[in-house]
Design an enzyme around this catalytic site. Structure first.
Site, PDB file in Angstrom:
ATOM      1  N   ALA A  93      95.102  64.282  14.341  1.00 21.55           N
ATOM      2  CA  ALA A  93      94.470  65.026  13.248  1.00 21.55           C
ATOM      3  C   ALA A  93      93.175  65.710  13.678  1.00 21.55           C
ATOM      4  CB  ALA A  93      94.189  64.065  12.094  1.00 21.55           C
ATOM      5  N   HIS A  94      92.807  65.586  14.970  1.00 24.79           N
ATOM      6  CA  HIS A  94      91.544  66.186  15.407  1.00 24.79           C
ATOM      7  C   HIS A  94      91.687  67.706  15.543  1.00 24.79           C
ATOM      8  CE1 HIS A  94      89.499  62.336  16.970  1.00 24.79           C
ATOM      9  NE2 HIS A  94      90.561  61.977  16.272  1.00 24.79           N
ATOM     10  N   ASP A 139      90.563  52.121  11.066  1.00 23.88           N
ATOM     11  CA  ASP A 139      90.632  53.573  11.221  1.00 23.88           C
ATOM     12  C   ASP A 139      90.644  54.225   9.831  1.00 23.88           C
ATOM     13  OD1 ASP A 139      92.772  55.951  13.035  1.00 23.88           O
ATOM     14  OD2 ASP A 139      90.630  55.953  12.585  1.00 23.88           O
TER      15      ASP A 139
END
Lengths: 275, 406
Positions: free
Chosen positions: B154-155, B294
């Site tokens: 998702a970065h 996370d």
């Protein structure tokens, strides 16, 4: 003497604990008048301590006004070592009850001056007004505390070198490595225990039977130092069947016949709740 | 009884009727606390002739070291990676809320962001101990930007970076300062990463491998240079292959330097890792398993669209996706949920589950002398749990900081 014979270790431990309980409760200790109790270590009194803790947890017995004096402690063993008698007393007794830490006395085997430590201990006992009830055990060689065979029967608190028998008997607590067992200990003397108003000796197991025989059926002898208590006005021996295996049938029958009298000392069992 | 003040005037608390986690076992023992630290009652008894000033009846509860979350991106609407004027307000809000999950220390995590964000955010939060206002901050976990494009998850791709020849120059240029940084996740296959790993280690920063396509020998090389963690094992890395196990192979590698442990983060929310995979990892290397949440912004919030870093995510039930895709963008499970799920999925003991959430992360960060365990002298950060491992009460430095309503 009284020779109190119970069927097994559990019953002997329970009888002894009830006796101690009744003595303390009856005494009605207070801030002005403490009950002084002499205490042993080892596997024999373990069951008795468990029972006393139970009595405390149920609210029937308090150690708030009890002062304790342990019999002995190894020399040179760090206090935090799991086999030190400080560790034993903390884990098996003190941490479960309400005794004031200032009133729990144990000889310091790491003191700078061992002789001074022993003399100071005698003075502490005197300052507390003497011992009301001294509870002890017996070694396989008939010793009381660490008063090994040959100890003077009028001895006081001092440093003793442990006999081979004692070292071997204690090896099981040090991984069966004889080299790890301490060789010296500080111990109350035979005379110190004799000064108590009352003495209670716990003896359980077949391996103690011969020592018990020597202690009560033979003469007073410094080779079997527990025999000194034949000359004390108030001694109770609490044992199980196995510990009597070396005694004469006549002795055992006589004292078993007195159990109804002995049991009056623990029945009824007293409680602080009733005070 | 007369006064017992000798070594310290601070009140002594005795937690009774409890089972404490000590020496890897739950034991029926009382727990003693003074001055915010676990106290040795035997020493107190013999050295100080001291006793408890007050007794707390735990009603049979389990007393475990407070949980430590080394990977948490935000929660309750707060996104640590979102630049704003008052970062500390957001961190404080999350820090306060996670007390309810038994977390007493954490590493606020920043996902891949442009240097401006790091420069603005990092100086605003100092490492500090927790208290009634919230869990303690152990330092930032910087996940990126030195990661693999292929495994970025998702970065945001536009902010990924590589190491030019200097390596460390890129570090300082990107992050600004490493003062309050506890951990950095990077991809070891990036050229020049070895010297960066060494530099970070020298500065006391834990190095983690993640978001990477490294093979096993690249990963082992990184470990030799000082890397000691794997960020969310299995996720964002090459899958295990029997002729090149990749980063996963570190769990059983024989190239780990003597005396060192490779730890690995597991998101045990039942979504990020199949329970069978969780069990394989746990059985292969139980002492390295570190539970992490996370958790993202949406943790604690109702379903819908929310912001994570420079991206938008969609919440559906217990799943959080990059909006419009099926890529997982993070978890919304809480730490205590992870502990419960881990115990059930791995079939492990209560002790193992609790240690994965406290002792192992403390060891990872090199702080196990004061956190993550109930030995004498450790900080009294505690979580009281019932037999179902639900949090009843949370303590920091011996002070109650959260209590569940009955």
């Amino acid at each position: 003497m009284r020779l109190v014979i119970l069927d097994d270790y559990e019953l002997a431990s329970e009888w002894a604990a009830k006796y101690i309980r009744n003595r303390i409760v009856e005494f009605k200790p207070s801030a002005d008048r403490y009950f002084t109790l002499g205490l042993p270590t080892g596997s024999t009194p373990y069951g008795c301590y468990q029972k006393l803790i139970e009595f405390h947890r149920s609210g029937d017995l308090s150690f708030k006004y009890v002062k304790t004096f342990n019999m002995d402690e190894y020399v040179g063993l760090p206090r935090v070592h799991p086999e030190s008698y400080h560790s034993y007393m903390w884990n098996n007794f003190f941490k479960h009850i309400d005794i004031d830490p200032a009133n729990a006395h144990i000889l310091d085997g790491n003191a700078e001056n061992l002789e001074a430590e022993c003399n100071a201990y005698e003075q502490k006992i005197a300052a507390a007004g003497g011992i009301e009830l001294f509870v002890g055990g017996i070694g396989p060689d008939g010793h009381i505390a660490f008063n090994e065979p040959g100890s003077s029967l009028v001895s006081r608190t001092r440093v003793k070198t442990l006999a081979k028998d004692t070292i071997v008997a204690n090896a099981r607590f040090f991984g069966n490595d004889l080299s790890k067992v301490p060789t010296m200990a500080l111990t109350v003397g035979v005379g110190t225990v004799m000064d108590a108003k009352e003495v209670m000796i716990l003896i359980t197991g077949a391996h103690k039977a011969f020592a018990l025989y020597k202690a009560i059926e033979e003469g007073v002898n410094h080779m079997w130092t527990v025999s000194a208590f034949q000359q004390h006005p108030h001694t109770i021996f609490v044992c199980d069947e196995d510990a009597t295996l070396e005694l004469r049938v006549k002795t055992v029958k006589y004292f078993k016949g007195l159990m109804h009298v002995h049991n009056r000392l623990v029945d009824p069992v007293l409680s602080i709740k009733d005070q | 009884m007369p006064s017992n003040k000798s070594v310290s005037d601070a009140p002594i608390i005795q937690f009774t009727d409890c089972r404490i986690l000590r020496e890897h076992k739950l034991q029926r023992e009382d727990l003693w606390v003074r001055d915010g630290k676990i106290l040795d009652p035997e020493k107190l008894f013999f050295d100080e002739q001291g006793y408890a000033d007050c007794r707390l009846d735990c009603g049979g509860a389990i007393v475990a070291p407070g949980f430590i979350d080394v990977q948490i991106n935000g929660g309750y609407g707060v996104d640590f990676s979102q630049p704003c004027e008052d970062v500390s307000a957001g961190v404080s809000l999350v820090a306060k809320k996670i007390l309810e999950h038994g977390v007493t220390s954490f590493c606020p995590t920043l996902v891949t962001s442009p240097p401006a964000v790091y420069h603005q955010v990092l100086p605003q939060i100092n490492v500090h101990n927790g208290g009634p206002d919230g869990a303690g901050v152990l330092g930032f976990h910087l996940e990126g930007p030195f990661i693999s494009s292929e495994k970025r998850g998702a970065h945001p791709e536009r902010f990924l970076r590589t190491f030019r020849s200097g390596g460390s120059d890129d570090l300082m240029e990107t992050y600004g300062s490493l003062d309050n940084v506890a951990m950095v996740t990077l991809a070891p296959e990036l050229p020049h990463s070895q010297s960066v790993v060494s530099t970070l280690r020298q500065k006391g920063v834990t190095v983690s491998l993640g978001h990477s396509v490294a093979n096993l020998s690249q990963a082992e090389d990184a470990v030799r240079h000082g890397a000691s963690f794997i960020t969310h094992l299995f996720n964002a890395m090459l899958p295990f292959h029997h002729r090149d196990p990749g980063i996963v192979g570190l769990l059983t590698s024989d190239q780990i330097p003597a005396g060192r442990t490779v730890f690995y983060g597991m998101i045990a929310d039942g979504i990020h890792t199949n329970p069978a995979a969780l069990r394989i990892a746990h059985r292969a290397h139980p002492s390295g398993l570190v539970l992490v949440t996370d958790a993202i912004t949406a943790m604690g919030l109702p379903p819908g669209r929310h912001t994570l870093g420079q991206q938008v995510v969609q919440i559906q039930g217990l799943h959080a996706y990059v909006a419009g895709t099926k890529t997982l963008s993070g978890s919304i499970a809480t730490m205590d949920m992870c502990v419960r799920h881990f115990k059930q999925a791995a079939g492990c003991s209560v002790e193992d589950a609790l240690e994965a959430a406290a002792l192992h992360p403390a060891r990872l960060l090199g702080i196990s002398h004061r956190k993550g365990s109930l030995h004498y002298g450790a900080d009294a950060d505690l979580v009281l749990l019932d037999d179902g491992l639900r949090v009843r009460t949370t303590y920091i430095s011996g002070e109650e900081v959260w209590r569940a309503e009955l």
